[in-house]
Design a protein around this motif. Sequence first.
Motif: not given
Length: 203
Positions: A94-96, A103-107, A181-182
């Motif tokens: 995923w992009e930083p 667009q994404m959750p924390p790790f 990106q998403s």
Amino acid sequence: LGRPQIQTAPPFHPLAIQSASIREAPAGTDVAGLLADACAGQGQTPPLPPGATPGPAAIDGAGYLDDRSSADAVLRSFYNAINRKEYARAYSYWEPGAEALQQMPPFDQFQQGYAQTAAVRLTTGPAFTGAGAGSLYFSVPVTLRATTAAGATQTFVGCYRLHIGQPANQAEPPFQPLGIQSASIRQVPNDADAAALMAQSCH
């Protein structure tokens, strides 16, 4: 490469060149002979015997796939990491900025989201491409067939969007490779016409 299975938190450090010892060979030199001894004394084990090269669609946990040469390759690498339980590596595709843009959750949440996933099979459709403001964009329709830890099958259809800044314009380090990106993914019935749904998923 630090063993991926023990890289358990971001940032993931991928395979990278550590050092090089290169010298010019005079014309007429037996290059094959020089190659045979080129890495002698470097503290490495003998080379592995040739093996079968996995097909481009092979993402199961038996092999290690880390390829950012195309949008499809990034997604195959992503799900290869998921199948191998290498979640820090999966997160790295995923992009930083994706987490900051929500667009994404924390790790930790990302990893927990796959806790009950035993394996994933990936089907991709033709990618839509676009360009703008010095960037390249790719939209890839996908079908995912996941097997849970309990043995159930789940089917998902959706679209991944990937981005890379034009490589020719990335004139200074760090280079930012092609990344996710998403994503817009939804679960569908296992007997749904996934091909028809996938054809519309990126529109």
